[in-house]
Write an enzyme that holds these catalytic residues in place. Structure first.
Site: not given
Ligand code: F6R
Length: 606
Positions: A2, A27, A74, A98-99, A478, A482, A485, A501, A601
């Protein structure tokens, strides 16, 4: 997550609040709202969806008021709709939050008993009514102090009052909050990015603190309501990094910025003339460290896993990794000779911060690899290694990942050298090799046409797999993250040797499988695993590095060759095609690349 904003000014604030909310959308973006104070009334407008929808639904240009708060949500408690959107208001008080308030159920019961009526399913509404209740018998500062003490959980709050119409209260516990200073106006925001177009003078609230913001004055308080002084920081103005420029999406821009990310990191940490790494001033004797634990979430966790391979390769240290949300609730054995490294782009991730807090409470040695240097994690560790990659706006992390693994690699090399666990010649060569990395990444980025064609197959499939061994395994994880998501395609990353396995049972005719098989010491083994999936009908996209040697395998569907470098650095290059694969898959599907569904984010809730 948020995003919250508040402005107290000598002129109308709605346009500035809306423009800041658009910046804060990274956010949270399931609903948005604004409240202003005008002629003794609180006017609250809220919509499900983006800030654009809020603008379409209401005549915001004519929303008057020199004091206001805004929010992008969010959802945590209650579905995303206009009723659950913030601000939440009583007859007298309006709040953006936010929280998560963990004792909201108990507080709600108590407040209903006092005659308060609730409209939403949110936890936030209890804050509104609690303040309203406390204001019946207390002055403002006392009412805020006692309200905050009654709340369990995490919050960053912006609060306006009908009967005290010249101020905004901001408060913080666990969720980030910044105060900004402008000409005849002052601001409250979840981060400096939201305030950037209005000011570069910022103060960050610490946990437990609150503030009162008027158009010409800001006063800070500690959790007991006592006045405190806080520093004003002047942030550098790098407006250009907050714009998309000619790119369609921030993610596309951030992928292309990666040669620069690496260049900046190298400039910051590597002395080219002496092939030396400029990391000094460790606050501990590095020879007293016998083990390392790396902690992060999501992509940052993948950086930790990547680092584990490098630390183990280069040093004699005992290395373990942990997902922050697991670490924080396990029975950990805290050891004095352990170094805890926290990896985070935002530096505000709630779980990662909680893990750090736990280590701090146990007096452990802590270090952070972060992008946002003003963040809570950066401020609360013993030692910070910033990645300096500039703002990352796309929700899916790209350049921050490469930035994180670069700094972790550099740190592993430095510790190996200081502990005399790598011979000097080898060390110097590895440091030298780093210098070529930006140009190798630049060349590896030139694969758009190949990847665009390939991405359709991934979109059409029921699911896909990403396989790698050794240094390539974290990159496989990774790559899968990607893809899922961004294009909402089921994708799993596995160590290639694990397939037999169990997961091999999932392979069926035409299933796309990415195999990361650079010509490193694992190459032959990975190629054998690749043959096993091809034999079961998989369509294999092989990603390897350029070499004179032919690839000795038949029936590979597609091959992408990245540039060549030493084995340690290949993970950087292998990451590029996977980022582009996810980007183009989502682009073809027409999805919102910079704001994938259900995500945000900065994950500032548990
Ligand atoms: C995926 C992504 C998330 C962040 C995770 C941690 O693309 O961006 O998995 O890596 O939420 O976020 P930070 O790095 O800000 O602690």
């Amino acid at each position: 997550m948020c995003g919250i904003i508040g402005i107290s000014s000598n002129k109308s604030v709605s346009a500035s609040i809306i423009s800041s909310l658009k910046k804060l959308e990274y956010r949270g973006y399931d609903s948005a709202g604004i409240a202003t104070l005008f002629e003794g009334e609180i006017k609250e407008l809220k919509s499900e969806g983006r800030v654009d929808t809020l603008e379409q639904n209401f005549d915001l240009k004519n929303l008057k008021g020199n004091i206001g708060i805004g929010h992008v949500r969010w959802a945590t408690h209650g579905i995303p709709n206009s009723v659950n959107a913030h601000p939440h208001s009583s007859h007298n008080v309006s709040v953006v939050h936010n929280g998560i308030i963990e004792n909201s159920t108990i507080l709600k019961k108590y407040l209903i008993g006092k005659g308060h009526k609730f409209k939403s399913q949110t936890d936030t509404e209890v804050i509104v009514h609690l303040i309203t209740e406390n204001l019946k018998t207390r002055e403002l500062e006392e009412a805020i102090t006692s309200t905050l003490k009654q709340l369990h959980g995490s919050f960053a709050l912006g609060i306006v009052f009908k009967d005290i119409p010249d101020l905004i209260v901001g408060a913080r516990r666990g969720s980030p909050l910044a105060v900004g200073y402008g000409p005849s106006e002052n601001y409250l925001g979840s981060d400096s990015y939201a305030l950037k177009s209005m000011t570069n003078k910022i103060t960050y609230l610490d946990d437990g603190e609150f503030c009162i913001i008027k158009k010409d004055q800001v006063v800070f308080f500690n959790e007991d309501g006592k006045n405190i002084n806080k520093k004003i920081l002047e942030l550098s103005s790098d407006e250009a990094s907050y714009e998309k420029g000619d790119f369609k999406h921030f993610m596309a821009k951030e992928i292309e910025e990666q040669p620069n990310t690496i260049k900046t990191g190298i400039k910051e940490y590597v002395d080219k003339t002496n092939s030396e790494i400029n990391i000094y001033n460790f606050p501990w004797n590095v020879n007293e460290i016998n083990s390392i634990k790396l902690i992060g979430c999501g992509t940052a966790y993948h950086s930790c896993l990547m680092a584990k391979y490098w630390f183990e390769e280069l040093t004699q240290l005992d290395v373990s990794i942990d997902i922050a949300s697991e670490f924080r609730y396990r029975k950990n054995r805290f050891k004095k000779d352990n170094l805890y490294i926290f990896v985070s782009q935002s530096g505000e991730t709630a779980d990662t911060y909680a893990a750090l807090d736990l280590c701090n409470k146990n007096n452990m040695k802590t270090c952070a690899v972060v992008n946002v240097i003003e963040s809570s994690i950066a401020r609360d560790v013993n030692f910070v290694l910033p990645i300096h990659c500039g703002p990352e706006i796309g929700v899916a992390s790209t350049k921050a990942f490469l930035g994180q693994i670069l700094i972790l690699y550099i740190l592993a090399l430095k510790l190996a050298s200081l502990r005399k666990e790598i011979n000097n010649k080898n060390y110097k060569e590895k440091v030298k090799d780093l210098q070529n990395l930006p140009s190798l990444i630049e060349k590896s980025l030139l694969i758009d046409n190949d990847i665009q064609a390939i991405s359709s197959t991934f979109n059409e499939a029921k699911g896909s797999m990403f396989l790698g061994r050794g240094f390539s395994y974290p990159i496989a994880l990774e790559g899968a993250l990607k893809l899922k998501e961004l294009s909402y395609v089921h994708a799993e990353g596995y160590p290639a040797g694990e397939m037999k396995h169990g997961p091999l049972a999932l392979i069926e005719d035409g299933m796309p499988v990415v195999v990361l098989a650079p010509r490193d010491s694992y190459y032959k083994k990975t190629i054998s695993n690749m043959q096993e999936v091809i034999a079961r009908g998989a369509k294999v996209l092989l990603i390897t590095n350029k070499s004179k040697d032919e690839i000795v395998s038949e029936n590979i569907w597609e091959t992408i060759e990245v540039e060549n470098t030493n084995d340690d650095l290949l993970p950087f290059l292998l990451t590029i095609p996977l980022q582009k694969l996810a980007y183009y898959s989502a682009l073809k599907k027409g999805y919102d690349i910079d704001k994938p569904r259900n995500l945000a984010k900065s994950v500032t809730v548990e």
